[in-house]
Design a protein around this motif. Structure first.
Motif, PDB file in Angstrom:
ATOM      1  N   GLN A 213      -9.151  12.948   4.755  1.00 23.60           N
ATOM      2  CA  GLN A 213      -9.022  11.541   5.134  1.00 23.60           C
ATOM      3  C   GLN A 213      -7.653  10.996   4.744  1.00 23.60           C
ATOM      4  O   GLN A 213      -7.228  11.119   3.597  1.00 23.60           O
ATOM      5  N   VAL A 214      -6.973  10.393   5.700  1.00 25.63           N
ATOM      6  CA  VAL A 214      -5.664   9.789   5.469  1.00 25.63           C
ATOM      7  C   VAL A 214      -5.793   8.289   5.703  1.00 25.63           C
ATOM      8  O   VAL A 214      -6.279   7.859   6.758  1.00 25.63           O
ATOM      9  N   LEU A 215      -5.392   7.506   4.716  1.00 23.73           N
ATOM     10  CA  LEU A 215      -5.438   6.048   4.813  1.00 23.73           C
ATOM     11  C   LEU A 215      -4.038   5.494   4.636  1.00 23.73           C
ATOM     12  O   LEU A 215      -3.292   5.947   3.768  1.00 23.73           O
ATOM     13  N   GLN A 216      -3.687   4.497   5.448  1.00 24.16           N
ATOM     14  CA  GLN A 216      -2.419   3.795   5.291  1.00 24.16           C
ATOM     15  C   GLN A 216      -2.733   2.336   4.988  1.00 24.16           C
ATOM     16  O   GLN A 216      -3.440   1.681   5.756  1.00 24.16           O
ATOM     17  N   LEU A 217      -2.215   1.848   3.864  1.00 21.65           N
ATOM     18  CA  LEU A 217      -2.501   0.495   3.413  1.00 21.65           C
ATOM     19  C   LEU A 217      -1.233  -0.213   2.984  1.00 21.65           C
ATOM     20  O   LEU A 217      -0.310   0.417   2.448  1.00 21.65           O
ATOM     21  N   LEU A 218      -1.208  -1.523   3.175  1.00 23.35           N
ATOM     22  CA  LEU A 218      -0.142  -2.346   2.614  1.00 23.35           C
ATOM     23  C   LEU A 218      -0.528  -2.699   1.190  1.00 23.35           C
ATOM     24  O   LEU A 218      -1.603  -3.258   0.952  1.00 23.35           O
ATOM     25  N   CYS A 219       0.317  -2.340   0.229  1.00 22.34           N
ATOM     26  CA  CYS A 219       0.036  -2.654  -1.168  1.00 22.34           C
ATOM     27  C   CYS A 219       1.344  -2.678  -1.953  1.00 22.34           C
ATOM     28  O   CYS A 219       2.380  -2.264  -1.468  1.00 22.34           O
ATOM     29  N   LEU A 220       1.242  -3.199  -3.166  1.00 24.07           N
ATOM     30  CA  LEU A 220       2.391  -3.182  -4.071  1.00 24.07           C
ATOM     31  C   LEU A 220       2.391  -1.873  -4.836  1.00 24.07           C
ATOM     32  O   LEU A 220       1.365  -1.209  -4.976  1.00 24.07           O
ATOM     33  N   GLN A 221       3.531  -1.525  -5.358  1.00 28.56           N
ATOM     34  CA  GLN A 221       3.641  -0.323  -6.187  1.00 28.56           C
ATOM     35  C   GLN A 221       3.374  -0.661  -7.651  1.00 28.56           C
ATOM     36  O   GLN A 221       3.050   0.196  -8.457  1.00 28.56           O
ATOM     37  N   SER A 222       3.522  -1.932  -8.012  1.00 27.78           N
ATOM     38  CA  SER A 222       3.189  -2.421  -9.355  1.00 27.78           C
ATOM     39  C   SER A 222       2.909  -3.908  -9.225  1.00 27.78           C
ATOM     40  O   SER A 222       3.334  -4.560  -8.279  1.00 27.78           O
ATOM     41  N   ALA A 223       2.159  -4.447 -10.185  1.00 22.25           N
ATOM     42  CA  ALA A 223       1.828  -5.879 -10.146  1.00 22.25           C
ATOM     43  C   ALA A 223       1.655  -6.393 -11.559  1.00 22.25           C
ATOM     44  O   ALA A 223       1.382  -5.639 -12.487  1.00 22.25           O
ATOM     45  N   SER A 224       1.801  -7.669 -11.693  1.00 25.18           N
ATOM     46  CA  SER A 224       1.619  -8.331 -12.975  1.00 25.18           C
ATOM     47  C   SER A 224       0.191  -8.838 -13.084  1.00 25.18           C
ATOM     48  O   SER A 224      -0.404  -9.261 -12.100  1.00 25.18           O
ATOM     49  N   THR A 225      -0.360  -8.812 -14.266  1.00 26.40           N
ATOM     50  CA  THR A 225      -1.682  -9.385 -14.491  1.00 26.40           C
ATOM     51  C   THR A 225      -1.564 -10.840 -14.912  1.00 26.40           C
ATOM     52  O   THR A 225      -2.554 -11.496 -15.150  1.00 26.40           O
ATOM     53  N   ASP A 226      -0.341 -11.374 -14.982  1.00 28.76           N
ATOM     54  CA  ASP A 226      -0.125 -12.751 -15.425  1.00 28.76           C
ATOM     55  C   ASP A 226      -0.800 -13.780 -14.538  1.00 28.76           C
ATOM     56  O   ASP A 226      -1.211 -14.823 -14.995  1.00 28.76           O
ATOM     57  N   PHE A 227      -0.910 -13.518 -13.260  1.00 25.71           N
ATOM     58  CA  PHE A 227      -1.464 -14.491 -12.332  1.00 25.71           C
ATOM     59  C   PHE A 227      -2.688 -13.923 -11.619  1.00 25.71           C
ATOM     60  O   PHE A 227      -3.038 -14.322 -10.534  1.00 25.71           O
ATOM     61  N   ASP A 228      -3.347 -12.949 -12.240  1.00 28.31           N
ATOM     62  CA  ASP A 228      -4.560 -12.336 -11.699  1.00 28.31           C
ATOM     63  C   ASP A 228      -4.359 -11.827 -10.277  1.00 28.31           C
ATOM     64  O   ASP A 228      -5.118 -12.128  -9.379  1.00 28.31           O
ATOM     65  N   LEU A 229      -3.319 -11.076 -10.078  1.00 29.56           N
ATOM     66  CA  LEU A 229      -3.064 -10.468  -8.775  1.00 29.56           C
ATOM     67  C   LEU A 229      -3.204  -8.954  -8.849  1.00 29.56           C
ATOM     68  O   LEU A 229      -2.504  -8.216  -8.174  1.00 29.56           O
ATOM     69  N   THR A 230      -4.122  -8.520  -9.680  1.00 34.28           N
ATOM     70  CA  THR A 230      -4.346  -7.087  -9.854  1.00 34.28           C
ATOM     71  C   THR A 230      -4.867  -6.433  -8.584  1.00 34.28           C
ATOM     72  O   THR A 230      -4.802  -5.224  -8.445  1.00 34.28           O
ATOM     73  N   GLY A 231      -5.357  -7.226  -7.639  1.00 35.01           N
ATOM     74  CA  GLY A 231      -5.863  -6.693  -6.382  1.00 35.01           C
ATOM     75  C   GLY A 231      -4.792  -6.360  -5.375  1.00 35.01           C
ATOM     76  O   GLY A 231      -5.093  -5.992  -4.247  1.00 35.01           O
ATOM     77  N   GLN A 232      -3.535  -6.466  -5.748  1.00 34.12           N
ATOM     78  CA  GLN A 232      -2.443  -6.179  -4.827  1.00 34.12           C
ATOM     79  C   GLN A 232      -2.019  -4.716  -4.839  1.00 34.12           C
ATOM     80  O   GLN A 232      -1.148  -4.333  -4.076  1.00 34.12           O
ATOM     81  N   LEU A 233      -2.588  -3.920  -5.722  1.00 37.29           N
ATOM     82  CA  LEU A 233      -2.189  -2.524  -5.779  1.00 37.29           C
ATOM     83  C   LEU A 233      -3.394  -1.625  -5.925  1.00 37.29           C
ATOM     84  O   LEU A 233      -4.499  -2.076  -6.186  1.00 37.29           O
ATOM     85  N   VAL A 234      -3.181  -0.341  -5.742  1.00 40.65           N
ATOM     86  CA  VAL A 234      -4.237   0.654  -5.882  1.00 40.65           C
ATOM     87  C   VAL A 234      -4.194   1.186  -7.308  1.00 40.65           C
ATOM     88  O   VAL A 234      -3.157   1.682  -7.762  1.00 40.65           O
ATOM     89  N   TRP A 235      -5.311   1.087  -7.996  1.00 36.13           N
ATOM     90  CA  TRP A 235      -5.395   1.504  -9.396  1.00 36.13           C
ATOM     91  C   TRP A 235      -5.738   2.987  -9.506  1.00 36.13           C
ATOM     92  O   TRP A 235      -6.393   3.552  -8.619  1.00 36.13           O
ATOM     93  N   PRO A 236      -5.319   3.634 -10.587  1.00 36.66           N
ATOM     94  CA  PRO A 236      -5.623   5.066 -10.783  1.00 36.66           C
ATOM     95  C   PRO A 236      -7.122   5.375 -10.711  1.00 36.66           C
ATOM     96  O   PRO A 236      -7.512   6.411 -10.185  1.00 36.66           O
ATOM     97  N   GLY A 237      -7.962   4.465 -11.181  1.00 40.00           N
ATOM     98  CA  GLY A 237      -9.413   4.679 -11.114  1.00 40.00           C
ATOM     99  C   GLY A 237      -9.907   4.773  -9.678  1.00 40.00           C
ATOM    100  O   GLY A 237     -10.808   5.562  -9.368  1.00 40.00           O
ATOM    101  N   ALA A 238      -9.316   3.996  -8.794  1.00 43.70           N
ATOM    102  CA  ALA A 238      -9.687   4.054  -7.374  1.00 43.70           C
ATOM    103  C   ALA A 238      -9.267   5.392  -6.773  1.00 43.70           C
ATOM    104  O   ALA A 238      -9.979   5.956  -5.940  1.00 43.70           O
ATOM    105  N   MET A 239      -8.127   5.889  -7.195  1.00 41.41           N
ATOM    106  CA  MET A 239      -7.673   7.196  -6.701  1.00 41.41           C
ATOM    107  C   MET A 239      -8.659   8.295  -7.112  1.00 41.41           C
ATOM    108  O   MET A 239      -9.020   9.146  -6.302  1.00 41.41           O
TER     109      MET A 239
END
Length: 112
Positions: free
Chosen positions: A33-59
């Motif tokens: 399965q190959v997925l292409q997604l728009l995401c950030l490569q890193s994000a700050s947790t300062d403004f609760d935008l952790t949903g902007q990137l793919v986390w290692p646990g999801a991988m």
């Protein structure tokens, strides 16, 4: 008691100061399965935008699910706090129904 000129020291930042919308189209491969997604490569947790990137646990979870797709056959899945939705999108390849959720308005914005 407020001193004269005390308000001069207060700095208020607009929420847009914390928002990074420099999304990159990123390719992820899980088994066949190959997925292409728009995401950030890193994000700050300062403004609760952790949903902007793919986390290692999801991988890790997606790697497991792609190797054991038979457990998803015919299932209905709800992904809570899905962010970019990588796990829900992968599940949609195998499940009969998938619902993705998130609460952050910035994360939920439609992207071009």
């Amino acid at each position: 008691m407020e001193r004269e000129g005390e308000d001069d020291d207060i700095v208020c930042l607009d929420e847009s100061f914390f928002i990074d919308d420099n999304y990159q189209l990123t390719t992820f491969t899980f088994g066949s399965q190959v997925l292409q997604l728009l995401c950030l490569q890193s994000a700050s947790t300062d403004f609760d935008l952790t949903g902007q990137l793919v986390w290692p646990g999801a991988m890790l979870l997606n790697d497991y699910l792609s190797k054991n797709a038979e457990i998803l056959q015919g299932c209905t899945v709800i992904e809570l706090g899905s962010g970019v939705g990588i796990t829900g999108i992968l599940c949609s390849r195998f499940c009969s129904q998938v619902v993705l959720t998130d609460h952050n308005e910035e994360v939920l914005k439609a992207r071009p």
